[in-house]
Scaffold this motif. Structure first.
Motif, mmCIF file in Angstrom:
data_model
loop_
_atom_site.group_PDB
_atom_site.id
_atom_site.type_symbol
_atom_site.label_atom_id
_atom_site.label_comp_id
_atom_site.label_asym_id
_atom_site.label_seq_id
_atom_site.Cartn_x
_atom_site.Cartn_y
_atom_site.Cartn_z
ATOM 1 N N ALA A 137 0.847 -1.185 0.000
ATOM 2 C CA ALA A 137 0.000 0.000 0.000
ATOM 3 C C ALA A 137 0.885 1.239 0.000
ATOM 4 C CB ALA A 137 -0.914 0.007 1.213
ATOM 5 N N VAL A 138 0.596 2.177 -0.896
ATOM 6 C CA VAL A 138 1.408 3.392 -1.020
ATOM 7 C C VAL A 138 0.481 4.612 -1.005
ATOM 8 C CG1 VAL A 138 3.248 4.559 -2.289
ATOM 9 C CG2 VAL A 138 2.964 2.080 -2.522
ATOM 10 N N SER A 139 0.858 5.612 -0.229
ATOM 11 C CA SER A 139 0.107 6.859 -0.203
ATOM 12 C C SER A 139 1.085 8.019 -0.115
ATOM 13 C CB SER A 139 -0.865 6.895 0.977
ATOM 14 O OG SER A 139 -1.669 8.072 0.932
ATOM 15 N N GLY A 140 0.598 9.217 -0.386
ATOM 16 C CA GLY A 140 1.431 10.410 -0.302
ATOM 17 C C GLY A 140 0.651 11.576 0.265
ATOM 18 N N PHE A 141 1.333 12.439 1.015
ATOM 19 C CA PHE A 141 0.729 13.640 1.581
ATOM 20 C C PHE A 141 1.670 14.820 1.379
ATOM 21 C CE2 PHE A 141 -1.791 10.491 3.692
ATOM 22 C CZ PHE A 141 -2.999 11.106 3.989
ATOM 23 N N THR A 142 1.099 15.995 1.246
ATOM 24 C CA THR A 142 1.890 17.219 1.164
ATOM 25 C C THR A 142 1.508 18.163 2.290
ATOM 26 O OG1 THR A 142 2.483 19.134 -0.200
ATOM 27 C CG2 THR A 142 0.248 18.293 -0.447
ATOM 28 N N PHE A 143 2.477 18.989 2.692
ATOM 29 C CA PHE A 143 2.230 19.979 3.747
ATOM 30 C C PHE A 143 1.332 21.103 3.257
ATOM 31 C CE2 PHE A 143 5.690 21.886 1.392
ATOM 32 C CZ PHE A 143 5.400 23.243 1.414
ATOM 33 N N GLY A 144 1.313 21.357 1.934
ATOM 34 C CA GLY A 144 0.526 22.459 1.403
ATOM 35 C C GLY A 144 0.689 22.584 -0.093
ATOM 36 N N VAL B 268 -3.325 5.135 7.421
ATOM 37 C CA VAL B 268 -2.330 4.072 7.609
ATOM 38 C C VAL B 268 -2.999 2.795 8.118
ATOM 39 C CG1 VAL B 268 -0.324 3.370 8.995
ATOM 40 C CG2 VAL B 268 -0.390 5.642 7.945
ATOM 41 N N LYS B 269 -3.959 2.938 9.014
ATOM 42 C CA LYS B 269 -4.676 1.766 9.530
ATOM 43 C C LYS B 269 -5.404 1.035 8.405
ATOM 44 C CE LYS B 269 -3.764 2.387 13.950
ATOM 45 N NZ LYS B 269 -2.878 1.441 14.687
ATOM 46 N N LEU B 270 -6.040 1.804 7.523
ATOM 47 C CA LEU B 270 -6.726 1.192 6.384
ATOM 48 C C LEU B 270 -5.736 0.510 5.447
ATOM 49 C CD1 LEU B 270 -9.321 3.989 5.503
ATOM 50 C CD2 LEU B 270 -9.784 1.791 6.616
ATOM 51 N N MET B 271 -4.598 1.154 5.217
ATOM 52 C CA MET B 271 -3.572 0.569 4.364
ATOM 53 C C MET B 271 -3.074 -0.753 4.938
ATOM 54 S SD MET B 271 -1.524 4.155 3.631
ATOM 55 C CE MET B 271 -0.220 3.529 2.551
ATOM 56 N N SER B 272 -2.886 -0.783 6.265
ATOM 57 C CA SER B 272 -2.382 -1.990 6.922
ATOM 58 C C SER B 272 -3.372 -3.139 6.834
ATOM 59 C CB SER B 272 -2.061 -1.678 8.393
ATOM 60 O OG SER B 272 -1.058 -0.694 8.496
ATOM 61 N N GLY C 63 2.327 1.583 11.842
ATOM 62 C CA GLY C 63 2.180 0.662 10.721
ATOM 63 C C GLY C 63 2.961 0.973 9.466
ATOM 64 N N VAL C 64 3.649 2.108 9.392
ATOM 65 C CA VAL C 64 4.396 2.463 8.179
ATOM 66 C C VAL C 64 5.758 1.767 8.183
ATOM 67 C CG1 VAL C 64 5.385 4.338 6.818
ATOM 68 C CG2 VAL C 64 3.216 4.683 8.014
ATOM 69 N N ASP C 65 6.102 1.165 7.057
ATOM 70 C CA ASP C 65 7.385 0.466 6.932
ATOM 71 C C ASP C 65 8.459 1.331 6.277
ATOM 72 O OD1 ASP C 65 6.398 -2.144 7.908
ATOM 73 O OD2 ASP C 65 5.160 -2.051 6.104
ATOM 74 N N LEU C 66 8.051 2.219 5.387
ATOM 75 C CA LEU C 66 9.003 3.071 4.674
ATOM 76 C C LEU C 66 8.399 4.455 4.503
ATOM 77 C CD1 LEU C 66 11.543 3.633 2.924
ATOM 78 C CD2 LEU C 66 10.293 2.647 0.980
ATOM 79 N N ILE C 67 9.130 5.472 4.962
ATOM 80 C CA ILE C 67 8.749 6.864 4.748
ATOM 81 C C ILE C 67 9.746 7.486 3.784
ATOM 82 C CG2 ILE C 67 8.613 9.165 5.796
ATOM 83 C CD1 ILE C 67 7.497 7.877 8.300
ATOM 84 N N ILE C 68 9.222 8.077 2.716
ATOM 85 C CA ILE C 68 10.060 8.754 1.718
ATOM 86 C C ILE C 68 9.744 10.244 1.800
ATOM 87 C CG2 ILE C 68 10.724 8.910 -0.703
ATOM 88 C CD1 ILE C 68 9.445 6.088 -1.056
ATOM 89 N N GLY C 69 10.679 11.020 2.337
ATOM 90 C CA GLY C 69 10.483 12.446 2.487
ATOM 91 C C GLY C 69 11.135 13.236 1.361
ATOM 92 N N HIS C 70 10.520 14.379 1.036
ATOM 93 C CA HIS C 70 11.064 15.269 0.004
ATOM 94 C C HIS C 70 10.473 16.655 0.190
ATOM 95 C CE1 HIS C 70 7.289 13.695 -1.712
ATOM 96 N NE2 HIS C 70 7.834 12.495 -1.562
ATOM 97 N N HIS C 71 11.053 17.632 -0.427
ATOM 98 C CA HIS C 71 10.701 19.055 -0.440
ATOM 99 C C HIS C 71 11.902 19.947 -0.138
ATOM 100 C CE1 HIS C 71 8.744 22.890 -0.271
ATOM 101 N NE2 HIS C 71 8.993 23.043 1.018
ATOM 102 N N PRO C 72 12.809 19.584 0.800
ATOM 103 C CA PRO C 72 13.917 20.499 1.114
ATOM 104 C C PRO C 72 14.904 20.744 -0.034
ATOM 105 C CG PRO C 72 13.527 19.026 2.963
ATOM 106 C CD PRO C 72 12.698 18.508 1.808
ATOM 107 N N HIS C 73 14.870 19.920 -1.083
ATOM 108 C CA HIS C 73 15.782 20.035 -2.232
ATOM 109 C C HIS C 73 17.214 19.634 -1.901
ATOM 110 C CE1 HIS C 73 12.665 21.774 -4.639
ATOM 111 N NE2 HIS C 73 12.527 22.812 -3.842
#
Length: 337
Positions: free
Chosen positions: A155-162, A196-200, A235-245
């Protein structure tokens, strides 16, 4: 995000001292699921008149079961290509910069998602879907996608701060959470943890893409660390962060579920012609996961984007990247398929 930048102007660097946590004993390598992580794919019009930007890149990175990146520009064919501050790519730019990477999962939830409005985001989603790419971070029917790899469900999802001030209503389908909160981790967690609960419930592996953090900062904030670890505990196994460049440390985290999660606070830019050297110093990660989501292999491939050649070249000076990335570059704890 504006409050963060105001604080930065007044007080200087916001990120507090952070001790990198990455040297743990991983399980036996040669795991069944391989995943490649690329960073931000930026729009750089100069690339259209250059040669192959990836001729020096390790080819095995393009061949994992999941190849992920963050798309930092819409692709709306109603409009011509355009650069900062309101990006737009084209099918030709996609063919030159995106398609050769073999990407099959793309995050499209970021601060430039609505540079061409909600119709531009829908156009991006349709364009990528037509090219066989799973889009995460936006979906008018559900908040995440399920990808099957052999017998494993991921299961993969993504969120943005804004979205740079663009209005986002509850029916837009874009995943937004206050990830850059100053002191209330509960605010974004209350939105993301139920997802995350639904993804799990539907998958044995949970991957979360987070567009967050402060631009050009080399370390995460204390709140980011708190949010990331709590998400892994939930429940998250991998967090991929981005935005700071820029690259920020990766963390191998022993969660309270008894497994090993990987937190990449920022994977930096992958392709960008930004002038600052830190913004052109990057790495890709090849990760191996067990079918229960435990991380069992990590290999970093560091590069720098050479403006004179308009291509990525291997980075030999590992002192220019976080110690955690350097550690997984100098050793080979995972086998590469």
């Amino acid at each position: 995000d504006a409050i963060f930048y105001l604080r930065k102007l007044i007080f200087g660097t916001i990120s507090r001292p952070y001790e990198e946590n990455y040297q743990v004993e991983l399980l036996d390598p040669c795991c069944p699921i391989t995943l490649t992580v690329f960073g931000d794919l930026m729009y750089s019009g100069e690339l259209m008149n250059a040669g192959d930007p990836y001729s020096n890149v390790e080819k095995s990175l393009f061949q994992s079961e999941i190849v992920f990146a963050n798309l930092e520009f819409p692709i709306d064919t109603r409009f011509p290509e355009s650069a900062f501050p309101r990006f737009n790519g084209s099918s030709e730019y996609f063919d030159k910069v995106v398609a050769p990477l073999g990407i099959n999962v793309m995050n499209i939830a970021n601060n430039h998602s609505l540079d061409r409005g909600i119709e531009g985001l829908r156009s991006t989603y349709s364009f990528l879907s037509d090219h066989g790419i799973h889009c995460v971070g936006f979906g008018e029917n559900r908040r995440f996608t399920i990808i099957s790899v052999d017998e494993a469900e991921i299961a993969v999802s993504g969120f943005t701060f804004g979205t740079n001030g663009a209005t986002v209503n509850s029916e837009s389908g874009l995943n937004v959470a206050e990830l850059n909160t100053i002191d209330h981790a509960e605010t974004p967690l209350s939105i993301i943890i139920p997802i995350v609960k639904l993804m799990s419930e539907e998958a044995s592996v949970v991957v979360l893409s987070l567009h967050w953090g402060l631009e050009f900062e080399s370390k995460p904030t204390e709140i980011q660390v708190e949010i990331a670890r709590k998400l892994c505990d939930e429940g998250v196994d991998l967090i991929i962060g981005h935005h700071p460049h820029v690259l920020q440390p990766l963390e191998v985290y022993k969660n309270n579920r008894g497994t090993t999660s990987l937190i990449i606070y920022s994977i930096g830019n992958w392709i960008s012609s930004m002038k600052a050297k830190d913004c052109r110093t990057t790495a890709s990660l090849k990760i191996e996961l067990l079918e229960d989501g435990s991380v069992c292999g990590i290999k970093a491939f560091p590069y720098r984007f050479d403006l004179s050649k308009m291509q990525l070249v291997p980075l030999s000076n590992l002192s220019l990247i976080p110690k955690s990335f350097a550690y997984y570059s100098a050793t080979t704890p995972c086998c590469l398929h």
